[in-house]
Design a protein around this motif. Structure first.
Motif, PDB file in Angstrom:
ATOM      1  N   GLU A  44       2.034   6.384   2.882  1.00 33.00           N
ATOM      2  CA  GLU A  44       1.241   7.457   3.494  1.00 33.00           C
ATOM      3  C   GLU A  44       1.082   7.292   4.990  1.00 33.00           C
ATOM      4  O   GLU A  44       1.073   8.279   5.723  1.00 33.00           O
ATOM      5  N   THR A  45       0.928   6.066   5.460  1.00 31.01           N
ATOM      6  CA  THR A  45       0.652   5.869   6.889  1.00 31.01           C
ATOM      7  C   THR A  45       1.868   5.507   7.698  1.00 31.01           C
ATOM      8  O   THR A  45       1.893   5.714   8.915  1.00 31.01           O
ATOM      9  N   GLY A  46       2.886   4.972   7.061  1.00 32.76           N
ATOM     10  CA  GLY A  46       4.044   4.512   7.814  1.00 32.76           C
ATOM     11  C   GLY A  46       3.821   3.194   8.522  1.00 32.76           C
ATOM     12  O   GLY A  46       4.728   2.705   9.219  1.00 32.76           O
ATOM     13  N   GLU A  47       2.645   2.594   8.387  1.00 31.39           N
ATOM     14  CA  GLU A  47       2.365   1.307   9.031  1.00 31.39           C
ATOM     15  C   GLU A  47       3.024   0.185   8.229  1.00 31.39           C
ATOM     16  O   GLU A  47       2.780   0.058   7.029  1.00 31.39           O
ATOM     17  N   PRO A  48       3.836  -0.609   8.875  1.00 34.93           N
ATOM     18  CA  PRO A  48       4.482  -1.701   8.131  1.00 34.93           C
ATOM     19  C   PRO A  48       3.483  -2.817   7.829  1.00 34.93           C
ATOM     20  O   PRO A  48       2.481  -2.992   8.520  1.00 34.93           O
ATOM     21  N   LEU A  49       3.749  -3.569   6.788  1.00 35.74           N
ATOM     22  CA  LEU A  49       2.983  -4.769   6.454  1.00 35.74           C
ATOM     23  C   LEU A  49       3.859  -5.982   6.722  1.00 35.74           C
ATOM     24  O   LEU A  49       5.059  -5.975   6.429  1.00 35.74           O
ATOM     25  N   ILE A  50       3.233  -7.032   7.272  1.00 36.88           N
ATOM     26  CA  ILE A  50       3.994  -8.222   7.650  1.00 36.88           C
ATOM     27  C   ILE A  50       3.334  -9.444   7.036  1.00 36.88           C
ATOM     28  O   ILE A  50       2.157  -9.724   7.294  1.00 36.88           O
ATOM     29  N   PHE A  51       4.077 -10.133   6.196  1.00 37.90           N
ATOM     30  CA  PHE A  51       3.660 -11.424   5.621  1.00 37.90           C
ATOM     31  C   PHE A  51       2.271 -11.352   4.983  1.00 37.90           C
ATOM     32  O   PHE A  51       1.385 -12.150   5.282  1.00 37.90           O
ATOM     33  N   THR A  52       2.090 -10.395   4.107  1.00 34.28           N
ATOM     34  CA  THR A  52       0.839 -10.295   3.355  1.00 34.28           C
ATOM     35  C   THR A  52       0.971 -11.101   2.069  1.00 34.28           C
ATOM     36  O   THR A  52       1.867 -10.845   1.265  1.00 34.28           O
ATOM     37  N   GLU A  53       0.070 -12.077   1.867  1.00 31.93           N
ATOM     38  CA  GLU A  53       0.160 -12.944   0.696  1.00 31.93           C
ATOM     39  C   GLU A  53      -0.715 -12.421  -0.431  1.00 31.93           C
ATOM     40  O   GLU A  53      -1.842 -11.964  -0.192  1.00 31.93           O
ATOM     41  N   GLN A  54      -0.203 -12.505  -1.655  1.00 32.96           N
ATOM     42  CA  GLN A  54      -0.967 -12.103  -2.827  1.00 32.96           C
ATOM     43  C   GLN A  54      -0.382 -12.759  -4.067  1.00 32.96           C
ATOM     44  O   GLN A  54       0.740 -13.287  -4.050  1.00 32.96           O
ATOM     45  N   SER A  55      -1.173 -12.725  -5.131  1.00 36.01           N
ATOM     46  CA  SER A  55      -0.727 -13.263  -6.404  1.00 36.01           C
ATOM     47  C   SER A  55       0.215 -12.274  -7.074  1.00 36.01           C
ATOM     48  O   SER A  55       0.051 -11.055  -6.930  1.00 36.01           O
ATOM     49  N   ALA A  56       1.200 -12.800  -7.800  1.00 38.82           N
ATOM     50  CA  ALA A  56       2.163 -11.950  -8.498  1.00 38.82           C
ATOM     51  C   ALA A  56       2.451 -12.556  -9.864  1.00 38.82           C
ATOM     52  O   ALA A  56       3.054 -13.631  -9.955  1.00 38.82           O
ATOM     53  N   PHE A  76       8.044  -1.717   4.710  1.00 41.58           N
ATOM     54  CA  PHE A  76       8.185  -0.650   5.698  1.00 41.58           C
ATOM     55  C   PHE A  76       8.619   0.628   4.977  1.00 41.58           C
ATOM     56  O   PHE A  76       9.165   0.603   3.872  1.00 41.58           O
ATOM     57  N   ARG A  77       8.356   1.733   5.626  1.00 43.09           N
ATOM     58  CA  ARG A  77       8.704   3.031   5.035  1.00 43.09           C
ATOM     59  C   ARG A  77      10.137   3.395   5.412  1.00 43.09           C
ATOM     60  O   ARG A  77      10.549   3.227   6.564  1.00 43.09           O
ATOM     61  N   MET A  78      10.900   3.937   4.445  1.00 47.67           N
ATOM     62  CA  MET A  78      12.283   4.359   4.674  1.00 47.67           C
ATOM     63  C   MET A  78      12.319   5.863   4.944  1.00 47.67           C
ATOM     64  O   MET A  78      11.679   6.645   4.221  1.00 47.67           O
ATOM     65  N   GLU A  79      13.064   6.262   5.992  1.00 59.43           N
ATOM     66  CA  GLU A  79      13.204   7.672   6.363  1.00 59.43           C
ATOM     67  C   GLU A  79      14.668   7.958   6.678  1.00 59.43           C
ATOM     68  O   GLU A  79      15.397   7.092   7.158  1.00 59.43           O
ATOM     69  N   ASP A  80      15.092   9.207   6.428  1.00 58.69           N
ATOM     70  CA  ASP A  80      16.452   9.606   6.806  1.00 58.69           C
ATOM     71  C   ASP A  80      16.440  10.085   8.260  1.00 58.69           C
ATOM     72  O   ASP A  80      15.376  10.146   8.896  1.00 58.69           O
ATOM     73  N   PRO A  81      17.614  10.411   8.842  1.00 64.04           N
ATOM     74  CA  PRO A  81      17.655  10.818  10.264  1.00 64.04           C
ATOM     75  C   PRO A  81      16.769  12.004  10.580  1.00 64.04           C
ATOM     76  O   PRO A  81      16.349  12.174  11.736  1.00 64.04           O
ATOM     77  N   THR A  82      16.449  12.816   9.572  1.00 71.12           N
ATOM     78  CA  THR A  82      15.613  13.996   9.842  1.00 71.12           C
ATOM     79  C   THR A  82      14.129  13.686   9.716  1.00 71.12           C
ATOM     80  O   THR A  82      13.291  14.568   9.919  1.00 71.12           O
ATOM     81  N   GLY A  83      13.785  12.438   9.366  1.00 71.12           N
ATOM     82  CA  GLY A  83      12.382  12.067   9.189  1.00 71.12           C
ATOM     83  C   GLY A  83      11.872  12.226   7.774  1.00 71.12           C
ATOM     84  O   GLY A  83      10.687  12.001   7.513  1.00 71.12           O
ATOM     85  N   GLN A  84      12.746  12.623   6.861  1.00 80.24           N
ATOM     86  CA  GLN A  84      12.349  12.774   5.469  1.00 80.24           C
ATOM     87  C   GLN A  84      12.042  11.397   4.864  1.00 80.24           C
ATOM     88  O   GLN A  84      12.821  10.456   4.987  1.00 80.24           O
ATOM     89  N   VAL A  85      10.851  11.265   4.223  1.00 75.68           N
ATOM     90  CA  VAL A  85      10.444   9.987   3.623  1.00 75.68           C
ATOM     91  C   VAL A  85      11.224   9.768   2.341  1.00 75.68           C
ATOM     92  O   VAL A  85      11.180  10.603   1.419  1.00 75.68           O
ATOM     93  N   LEU A  86      11.908   8.624   2.298  1.00 72.84           N
ATOM     94  CA  LEU A  86      12.722   8.310   1.129  1.00 72.84           C
ATOM     95  C   LEU A  86      12.056   7.295   0.201  1.00 72.84           C
ATOM     96  O   LEU A  86      12.452   7.176  -0.949  1.00 72.84           O
ATOM     97  N   GLY A  87      11.067   6.543   0.730  1.00 72.53           N
ATOM     98  CA  GLY A  87      10.403   5.545  -0.097  1.00 72.53           C
ATOM     99  C   GLY A  87       9.931   4.368   0.740  1.00 72.53           C
ATOM    100  O   GLY A  87       9.744   4.477   1.953  1.00 72.53           O
TER     101      GLY A  87
END
Length: 812
Positions: free
Chosen positions: A197-209, A226-237
């Motif tokens: 939703e925000t496009g803000e990347p997360l860096i080295f966030t630790e959590q239990s899995a 990080f958020r993936m976008e195509d050249p037109t800015g379409q959010v891919l995931g």
């Protein structure tokens, strides 16, 4: 025309794409029959200059011709070809192009070759990017997960599959909550939603899995997204990289545990408390269950016997709320071949899964532990508690239920933890040993029992300091004096430890010696002050490197009181000591205000005697040290008021009153930091029928009169057996006063637990016992008196002196 520059995009396109590649058609004879505009752009030849000409004559230099022919032969043999060839540009320069060649059969059976070419640099970059993408999914050691816009998994790489044990296709199409444990899935899904939703990347966030496939296996992962976008800015995931940092996290947690242990273990010098701190720290960060079992001598402050393997006492247990076979204070049997027995014998940690233990141990212990605890224990570490070469006990760490089994790294951390704790426990043991030694010394110097005296009924309490400075030098004493009188003493040597206890013993012995001289209270305190000054001088000369010992002696205080049950007169003197309290039979409490006097050892200042006249029978004299007022309340006045309240109107037995005072001024669970000495005496009065007193004139006939009076009184008391001895004693003492003193003579008989005979006169001369020679006519009187009586002595008053004797009463 130079080599075209290559522009690297974030998402390079296929250089062989129809809109990017140069294309040409060559017939089976090698003649160019087709030429594209892109080929014209790359090589500079327009179609009209190329079509109809042989490709080898136009596009290849003579020295590159063998390479070109080899490539053509390979293409013919394989039916197609991919490779790089140097091609001549129209301006004469060489351009390296990558080619794809494919044979095409036209109608009529003729064969032509369709060639697609692109600059070699673009092809290499494109292949490198494809290799990178393939490596991320197939060979990368870092996990990669891609999510679609609906937050469902699109693809995971081999690293995730290997780490989780879940097939790579299993999570595809699912959200985290569908394949992860609930408490871990929520943060994971929220993380993907936030990035999406925000496009803000997360860096080295630790959590239990933890996956549902293996819920008991916990892993700590470091996630970047990080958020993936195509050249037109379409959010891919969203793309996530996942790195397993479990080992690093556990190492950090172990270091944090050791750091916490340094701060939390050893906060006191109490063996049991230190053991509890060890158990609590271990359960907090290393185990699910911990027990600390110490050798019995260690718990008492003693030296453990080398090579001893028991008995063990359960000293600490955590968590304490679990019901286990052995609670704190129980003796724990050491089963042969158990992990605990082996670790003590081999002096090293033993790590075992319970299923690997001996069958008989498993049947005896695990069954009891599992049934009692409900823990489902599956592994343990037994470690010897060792400090300074001594084995102090054993620590048992247990893991149960979903906790992962212990590993070798856990055993190493546990060994470091117990090594640090063992030093703290040994320090506490040594302190306890010193405390016990000092306490034994001090108790041996205090009265063991308080006999029933005709002057007072007494009750006392002594509570040693339980703080780290150690016990102090508080003392009390009840000293029988002549004439049925009694001396009550309370003192305090400022300081703690054996030095204070030893100094207290010397002062108490000195007080008893001075009391035997029947001195007035102010004179007793004054001579005690001289003695302390003398001791301080000796210490100053012999202990220049230990000024604390001098301070302990110089800081002594004392209260000395004498009560006479005949006259009901009480006189006292004090040297810097807290004032006593008097409680009359009607319940009124008075804090006396005798002259305070300086503490003992200062010298140069006088001490004064404070007199209480006609003290009612049944009054309470309460003497104490300052530890009583400073133990439970910060304010001395408040504590004194509580003491007054406890003593007001009390009709309870004296021992109950004494205990009530202690409970009121020392709240339950409160440990005094200074010694507490409390002495309460209820005054008694000798009945007139037990005292007989006569005043005799200074005449020669007074001795005969004394014999007559004494004999008559003894007959009246039923003590005719003592008449002969008493006549002789009274006659001799009265005769001495007639010969060596002036003024009236007083004869007094006192019947208590013994028979006291006193003769008083106005002279201050002292009689001396000596052995008369065979030629001497006199000098045998006091020698006979000393031989016929149990004790005798002289006491001085302001008006003269009194010579007294004591005889035991007949046993009947």
């Amino acid at each position: 025309m130079g080599t075209p520059s290559i522009q690297f995009n974030e998402s390079p396109e296929d250089p062989f794409g129809i809109d990017r590649a140069a294309s040409a058609v060559v017939d089976d004879e090698g003649t160019v029959v087709g030429w594209s505009l892109r080929a014209q752009d790359l090589l500079g030849y327009p179609a009209k200059e190329v079509i109809g000409r042989a490709w080898r004559d136009l596009l290849v230099d003579s020295h590159d011709l063998p390479v070109a022919r080899s490539a053509v032969a390979e293409a013919v043999r394989a039916g197609g070809w991919i490779g790089v060839l140097p091609v001549r540009h129209r301006d004469g320069s060489r351009v390296h192009l990558g080619f794809r060649a494919r044979a095409v059969i036209r109608e009529g059976g003729e064969q032509e070759w369709f060639l697609v070419g692109a600059p070699a640099a673009e092809i290499v970059a494109w292949q490198r990017d494809r290799a990178l993408l393939d490596g991320l999914y197939r060979r990368s050691p870092i996990g990669l997960v891609t999510y679609g816009p609906d937050r469902r998994v699109i693809r995971v790489n081999r690293a995730v599959e290997k780490a989780s044990g879940v097939p790579a296709e299993a999570p595809v199409g699912h959200r985290p909550c569908e394949f992860m444990v609930d408490e871990d899935a929520g943060p994971a899904d929220e993380r993907v939603r936030h990035v999406l939703e925000t496009g803000e990347p997360l860096i080295f966030t630790e959590q239990s899995a933890r996956t549902r496939h293996d819920a008991g296996r916990e892993r700590i992962v470091s996630v970047s997204a990080f958020r993936m976008e195509d050249p037109t800015g379409q959010v891919l995931g969203v793309a996530e990289t996942i790195e397993d940092v479990t080992a690093r996290h556990r190492a950090q947690r172990r270091l944090a545990l050791l750091n916490e242990a340094s701060a939390r273990i050893g906060t006191s010098l109490d063996v049991a408390q230190t053991a509890r701190e060890l158990a609590e720290v271990a359960v907090h960060g290393l185990a699910d269950f911990c027990s600390v079992d110490l050798l019995k001598p260690v718990t008492l402050g003693g030296e453990p016997v080398p090579g001893a393997a028991g008995p063990l006492l359960r000293t600490a247990l955590s968590p304490p709320e679990h019901r286990v076979p052995f609670q704190e204070g129980d003796v724990v049997p050491l089963l042969p071949e158990s992990a605990q027995a082996r670790c003590l014998a081999e002096r090293r940690p033993i790590l075992e899964g319970l299923l690997s233990l001996r069958p008989e141990w498993y049947a005896m212990d695990r069954r009891r532990i599992e049934l009692a605890l409900g823990l489902g224990v599956h592994s343990l570490i037994a470690l010897p508690l060792m400090a300074r070469g001594l084995v102090l006990g054993v620590v048992s760490l247990w893991r149960a239920h979903d906790s992962e089994p212990f590993e070798d790294d856990d055993a190493a951390v546990a060994q470091e933890l117990t090594s640090r704790a063992a030093v703290c426990i040994d320090n506490a043991r040594r302190f306890t040993q010193q405390q016990n030694t000092a306490l034994t010394l001090q108790r041996s110097l205090l009265p063991s029992t308080l006999s029933d005296l005709p002057a007072v009924e007494v009750a006392c309490r002594y509570l040693p300091a339980s703080g780290e400075p150690g016990l102090g030098g508080d003392w009390f004493d009840v000293i029988p004096l002549s004439g049925a009188r009694v001396a009550l003493v309370v003192g305090d040597v400022v300081g703690h430890g054996i030095h204070a206890a030893a100094s207290m013993g010397r002062l108490r012995a000195a007080v008893r010696t001075l009391a035997s001289l029947d001195l007035e209270p102010d004179e007793v305190v004054a001579r005690l002050d001289d003695l302390v000054s003398l001791l301080a001088g000796e210490l100053e000369a012999s202990t220049d490197d230990n000024p604390s010992a001098i301070e302990q002696v110089l800081g002594a205080t004392c209260l000395y009181a004498v009560y006479d049950p005949v006259s009901r007169h009480c006189s006292l003197a004090r040297a810097g000591h807290p004032a006593p309290l008097v409680t009359t039979p009607d319940g009124e409490v008075t804090v006396l205000d005798p002259p305070a006097g300086p503490p003992l050892g200062l010298g140069g200042l006088p001490f004064e005697t404070y007199d209480l006249l006609d003290l009612p029978e049944g009054s309470l004299l309460t003497l104490y040290t300052n530890g009583l007022l400073e133990a439970g309340y910060g304010d001395v006045d408040t504590a004194l008021e509580h003491l007054r309240t406890c003593l007001e109107g009390t009709t309870k037995p004296l021992d109950h009153t004494c205990q009530a005072v202690v409970e009121a001024l020392l709240p339950k669970g409160h440990l005094p930091t200074d010694d507490v000495a409390l002495l309460i005496a209820r005054t008694r009065m000798l009945r007139p029928q037990n005292v007989a007193s006569w005043e005799l004139p200074p005449e020669a006939t007074s001795a005969a009169r004394a014999r007559e009076l004494a004999t008559a009184k003894l007959d009246e008391w039923g003590l005719a057996e003592l008449a002969f001895t008493t006549e002789l004693v009274a006659s001799e003492l009265v005769t001495n006063t007639y010969r060596y003193a002036t003024g009236p003579v007083t004869l007094r008989l006192i019947r208590t637990h013994c028979l006291t005979c006193e003769v008083s006169d106005t002279s201050h001369t002292s009689p001396h016992l000596r052995r008369a020679l065979s030629t001497d006519e006199g000098g045998r009187g006091l020698f006979l008196v000393a031989q016929l009586t149990e004790r005798w002595g002289t006491r001085y008053t302001h008006d003269g002196k009194t010579v007294w004797t004591e005889q035991p009463l007949p046993s009947a």
